[in-house]
Write a protein that holds these residues in place. Structure first.
Motif, PDB file in Angstrom:
ATOM      1  N   GLU A  27       0.822  -1.197   0.000  1.00 30.51           N
ATOM      2  CA  GLU A  27       0.000   0.000   0.000  1.00 30.51           C
ATOM      3  C   GLU A  27       0.861   1.255   0.000  1.00 30.51           C
ATOM      4  OE1 GLU A  27      -3.482   0.083   2.593  1.00 30.51           O
ATOM      5  OE2 GLU A  27      -2.833   2.065   3.218  1.00 30.51           O
ATOM      6  N   ASP A  48      -1.943  -1.586 -15.086  1.00 35.19           N
ATOM      7  CA  ASP A  48      -2.806  -1.143 -16.166  1.00 35.19           C
ATOM      8  C   ASP A  48      -4.292  -1.302 -15.861  1.00 35.19           C
ATOM      9  OD1 ASP A  48      -2.462  -3.817 -16.156  1.00 35.19           O
ATOM     10  OD2 ASP A  48      -1.968  -4.024 -18.269  1.00 35.19           O
ATOM     11  N   MET A  49      -4.659  -1.930 -14.740  1.00 32.21           N
ATOM     12  CA  MET A  49      -6.086  -2.043 -14.430  1.00 32.21           C
ATOM     13  C   MET A  49      -6.393  -1.405 -13.084  1.00 32.21           C
ATOM     14  SD  MET A  49      -8.619  -5.318 -13.972  1.00 32.21           S
ATOM     15  CE  MET A  49      -8.467  -6.059 -15.572  1.00 32.21           C
ATOM     16  N   LEU A  50      -7.355  -0.482 -13.120  1.00 30.65           N
ATOM     17  CA  LEU A  50      -7.864   0.053 -11.859  1.00 30.65           C
ATOM     18  C   LEU A  50      -9.045  -0.829 -11.471  1.00 30.65           C
ATOM     19  CD1 LEU A  50      -7.872   2.382  -9.716  1.00 30.65           C
ATOM     20  CD2 LEU A  50      -9.600   3.443 -11.104  1.00 30.65           C
ATOM     21  N   VAL A  51      -8.845  -1.673 -10.470  1.00 32.10           N
ATOM     22  CA  VAL A  51      -9.859  -2.673 -10.137  1.00 32.10           C
ATOM     23  C   VAL A  51     -11.078  -2.009  -9.504  1.00 32.10           C
ATOM     24  CG1 VAL A  51     -10.320  -4.734  -8.780  1.00 32.10           C
ATOM     25  CG2 VAL A  51      -8.143  -4.478  -9.912  1.00 32.10           C
ATOM     26  N   LEU A  70      -7.601   0.422  -5.817  1.00 30.25           N
ATOM     27  CA  LEU A  70      -7.077  -0.936  -5.936  1.00 30.25           C
ATOM     28  C   LEU A  70      -6.572  -1.128  -7.355  1.00 30.25           C
ATOM     29  CD1 LEU A  70     -10.063  -2.743  -4.205  1.00 30.25           C
ATOM     30  CD2 LEU A  70      -7.914  -2.149  -3.149  1.00 30.25           C
ATOM     31  N   LEU A  72      -4.080  -3.307 -10.307  1.00 36.28           N
ATOM     32  CA  LEU A  72      -3.604  -4.636 -10.682  1.00 36.28           C
ATOM     33  C   LEU A  72      -2.766  -4.512 -11.943  1.00 36.28           C
ATOM     34  CD1 LEU A  72      -4.023  -7.850 -10.361  1.00 36.28           C
ATOM     35  CD2 LEU A  72      -5.700  -7.550 -12.134  1.00 36.28           C
ATOM     36  N   THR A  74      -1.778  -6.579 -15.133  1.00 37.82           N
ATOM     37  CA  THR A  74      -2.168  -7.818 -15.811  1.00 37.82           C
ATOM     38  C   THR A  74      -0.962  -8.508 -16.442  1.00 37.82           C
ATOM     39  OG1 THR A  74      -2.763  -6.509 -17.733  1.00 37.82           O
ATOM     40  CG2 THR A  74      -4.556  -7.195 -16.290  1.00 37.82           C
ATOM     41  N   PHE A  77       0.319  -9.998 -12.631  1.00 37.59           N
ATOM     42  CA  PHE A  77      -0.678 -10.116 -11.557  1.00 37.59           C
ATOM     43  C   PHE A  77      -0.115  -9.690 -10.198  1.00 37.59           C
ATOM     44  CE2 PHE A  77      -1.869 -13.637 -14.574  1.00 37.59           C
ATOM     45  CZ  PHE A  77      -2.713 -12.828 -15.301  1.00 37.59           C
ATOM     46  N   THR A  78       0.328  -8.449 -10.124  1.00 34.38           N
ATOM     47  CA  THR A  78       0.722  -7.854  -8.850  1.00 34.38           C
ATOM     48  C   THR A  78      -0.352  -6.858  -8.455  1.00 34.38           C
ATOM     49  OG1 THR A  78       2.928  -7.873  -9.785  1.00 34.38           O
ATOM     50  CG2 THR A  78       2.672  -6.829  -7.639  1.00 34.38           C
ATOM     51  N   ARG A  79      -0.664  -6.834  -7.178  1.00 39.58           N
ATOM     52  CA  ARG A  79      -1.661  -5.881  -6.705  1.00 39.58           C
ATOM     53  C   ARG A  79      -0.966  -4.731  -5.992  1.00 39.58           C
ATOM     54  NH1 ARG A  79      -6.773  -7.525  -7.398  1.00 39.58           N
ATOM     55  NH2 ARG A  79      -7.239  -9.753  -7.304  1.00 39.58           N
ATOM     56  N   ARG A  81      -2.143  -1.027  -3.679  1.00 34.90           N
ATOM     57  CA  ARG A  81      -3.189  -0.131  -3.182  1.00 34.90           C
ATOM     58  C   ARG A  81      -2.606   1.267  -3.051  1.00 34.90           C
ATOM     59  NH1 ARG A  81      -5.802  -3.934   1.327  1.00 34.90           N
ATOM     60  NH2 ARG A  81      -4.627  -2.733   2.832  1.00 34.90           N
TER      61      ARG A  81
ATOM     62  N   VAL B 211      -8.722  -4.060 -20.582  1.00 34.04           N
ATOM     63  CA  VAL B 211      -8.071  -3.902 -19.284  1.00 34.04           C
ATOM     64  C   VAL B 211      -8.320  -2.503 -18.746  1.00 34.04           C
ATOM     65  CG1 VAL B 211      -5.817  -3.761 -18.169  1.00 34.04           C
ATOM     66  CG2 VAL B 211      -6.321  -5.661 -19.671  1.00 34.04           C
ATOM     67  N   VAL B 225      -6.646 -11.799 -22.725  1.00 32.05           N
ATOM     68  CA  VAL B 225      -5.876 -11.645 -21.492  1.00 32.05           C
ATOM     69  C   VAL B 225      -6.212 -12.819 -20.579  1.00 32.05           C
ATOM     70  CG1 VAL B 225      -5.344 -10.142 -19.547  1.00 32.05           C
ATOM     71  CG2 VAL B 225      -6.015  -9.149 -21.724  1.00 32.05           C
ATOM     72  N   PHE B 233      -4.412 -15.722  -8.265  1.00 30.47           N
ATOM     73  CA  PHE B 233      -4.352 -15.656  -6.796  1.00 30.47           C
ATOM     74  C   PHE B 233      -5.150 -16.824  -6.245  1.00 30.47           C
ATOM     75  CE2 PHE B 233      -4.421 -11.354  -8.546  1.00 30.47           C
ATOM     76  CZ  PHE B 233      -3.227 -10.859  -8.064  1.00 30.47           C
ATOM     77  N   ARG B 352     -16.662  -5.145  -4.901  1.00 30.22           N
ATOM     78  CA  ARG B 352     -16.166  -4.860  -6.232  1.00 30.22           C
ATOM     79  C   ARG B 352     -16.963  -5.759  -7.180  1.00 30.22           C
ATOM     80  NH1 ARG B 352     -14.337  -6.338 -11.385  1.00 30.22           N
ATOM     81  NH2 ARG B 352     -13.115  -4.594 -12.115  1.00 30.22           N
TER      82      ARG B 352
END
Lengths: 160, 390
Positions: A27, A48-51, A70, A72, A74, A77-79, A81, B211, B225, B233, B352
């Motif tokens: 975070e 590249d993705m705003l979850v 949040l 992410l 793609t 696949f790292t998150r 915050r 995306v 994708v 996860f 979400r």
């Protein structure tokens, strides 16, 4: 992706934009002044993705609200915050020009918590209606609604 | 030269092909859509606000009503988020049972989508076959929980009770039967000339844009994708199972159709592996503050009775903290952001909802297409309004 090195890179590029980095939760606590630059830098780092955008009302704390973005990547696949603290009546710069998903995400925060976003292309209420009184997810909004004792007249609803 | 005139057409909220109460205001130039504006909120029940006033156990039935066509898939997301916040380990048998129920829920969601999507475009036969097989899962839900559509079978720290022999028998029957039914669906649609004409190159979106718009689930995978929360996860023992992520190429309506059809096969593989390798053991956590005492103990032991009453009436307390837990729902990444404040109800719960962001892409997907394609695009996104409006 190693978020620690990402944060170090962003910090070198925009010094002072990151107040704190919490390693366990991945975070970033963002500084209000250089928030748009920080978010652009985060996007360039492949997030590249705003979850989703989460708004939290911490009344009576000052500043009152937390906004949690949040993110992410793609690619691997790292998150991540990003947390921004904001006060009632203060405008937050929009990020809908970076991630399109922020368009509706910010509209929802605006509708339910009453936080305005500057530069948003289409800031309207989304889940409630135009002349709805109050913002339901604020802690001072009663569970039953504000006008529970009066009969509800659907004719009074103004639509967009 | 005369100025081009557009007409505005209001589609919904009471329109059978908008899958609920979605309203889209279309601006038309002849039969071409120049602008589409979705309006949502007709089914807003304030589930997030309600959750702040309920204890952690009591919220589980609320989550059933998010995406009501695949209810167990929502339960698992919520329960995992609470368990992450409280730091509870769930026994292996309960994890497998949860996996089976969540995959069956995905079947229910996809069968509803398949039937209604085909019905919207004009292929009427499919819905009867899809609902015939959906009934089998309804029976399985009824066997294990007593409810057909919204099982509420999960509890914090495990599942409500152990699987019966009848349940296992019914799941095995379903696993054996379904490949035949699936080949029936394919015969009806996949190479059907009318179907391919109506769906190919309609509502296409590139991977990068998908995306950026926050699309997840089958709609994102159709664009190429390979993002599936179950693989990226892993949760609830999904890494024990061998399954593939189906990916499309063009991101059009037909690819979204193919991806979901392939997901039937992959979900079936997961259910098959889980039911055949179902481990022995308890189905509730051994934490005495959270796990329900067995009914057989409650009949004999007064302290077990009091404990069961307290756990269900007051509920467990969660520590202070914030967690985000995502699962792969039938529609995409379903996430729960929970803020605990040390009491028995969450300080804030944010859902979400995948469909929320799917619906936000409607203007982008519809613009430039014919009005008849609007129906195909809404159907292919598989939006459920219970989840969008919360």
């Amino acid at each position: 992706m190693d978020t620690q090195s990402v944060v170090a890179r962003i910090d070198r590029k925009h010094p002072g934009s990151i107040l704190k980095f919490i390693k366990d939760a991945n975070e970033i606590v963002a500084a209000a002044g250089s928030f748009p630059q920080l978010m652009k830098a985060v996007h360039e780092e492949n997030f590249d993705m705003l979850v989703d955008i989460v708004g939290i009302d911490w009344t009576p704390r000052i500043p009152r609200f937390d906004l949690v973005y949040l993110l992410l990547s793609t690619a691997d696949f790292t998150r991540l915050r990003v947390r921004l603290q904001t006060e009632e009546g203060q405008e937050v710069p929009t990020v809908s020009d970076i991630w399109h998903s922020a368009n509706w995400g910010e509209r929802e925060v605006y509708d339910l918590l009453g936080i305005s976003f500057s530069g948003h292309p289409d800031l309207r209420r989304i889940l409630t209606w135009k002349n709805f009184d109050g913002h339901p997810l604020r802690k001072d909004f009663p569970l039953q609604g504000k006008h529970f004792d009066k009969p509800f007249n659907p004719e009074t609803i103004e639509d967009y | 030269m005369a100025e081009a005139k557009t007409i505005t057409l209001n589609m919904g909220p009471h329109h059978p092909a908008t899958h609920g109460v979605l309203r889209v205001v279309l601006e038309l130039d002849g039969e071409t859509i120049v602008k589409a504006t979705p309006h949502i909120g007709y089914l807003h029940r304030g589930i997030e606000k309600l959750a702040e006033h309920r204890n952690y156990q009591q919220i589980i039935p609320l989550t059933d009503r998010l995406d009501y066509s695949s209810a167990s898939a929502n339960n698992i997301g919520y329960c995992l988020a609470v368990e992450k916040l409280m730091g509870i380990e769930v026994p292996k048998r309960a994890q497998y049972l949860r996996g089976i129920m969540a995959e069956l829920a995905r079947f229910m969601g996809h069968q509803l989508w398949l039937g209604t999507h085909a019905l919207d475009i004009g292929a009427m036969t499919v819905i009867f076959y899809a609902f015939r097989d959906r009934e089998m899962i309804m029976k399985i839900n009824e066997e294990i929980s007593g409810y057909r559509l919204t099982p509420t079978f999960f509890r914090i720290g495990g599942v409500a009770h152990d699987a019966t022999d009848e349940f296992i028998k019914k799941v095995r029957e379903f696993v054996k039967w379904f490949p035949k039914a699936l080949s029936g669906y394919h015969t009806l649609l996949t190479e059907n000339k009318i179907w391919t004409t109506r769906t190919m190159n309609i509502g296409a979106i590139t991977a990068k844009e998908a995306v950026n718009y926050g699309l997840t689930g089958p709609s994102l995978r159709a664009s190429g994708v390979a993002y599936d929360v179950r693989k990226a996860f892993p949760y609830s023992s999904y890494d024990d199972f061998d399954f593939k992520i189906p990916v499309g190429e063009n991101g059009d309506v037909y690819d979204r159709y193919l991806v979901r059809m392939e997901e039937f096969t992959q979900s079936l593989a997961i259910i098959h592996q889980a039911i055949e390798n179902l481990p022995e053991g308890p189905v509730q956590t051994d934490n005495p503050w959270i796990g329900n005492p067995a009914l057989s103990d409650v009949e004999k032991d007064i302290s077990a009775l009091i404990r069961r009453f307290m756990i269900n009436a007051k509920g467990p307390n969660a520590p202070q903290g914030e967690v985000y837990q995502a699962v792969e729902g039938a529609k995409g990444e379903l996430g729960f952001y929970l803020v605990g404040d040390g009491s028995e109800h969450p300080y804030r719960m944010k859902v979400r909802a995948p469909c929320f962001y799917l619906a936000s892409a409607i203007p982008r997907l519809m613009t430039g297409h014919m009005i008849a394609d609007a129906i195909a695009i809404i159907g292919s996104l598989d939006v459920v309004l219970g989840e969008i409006d919360r």
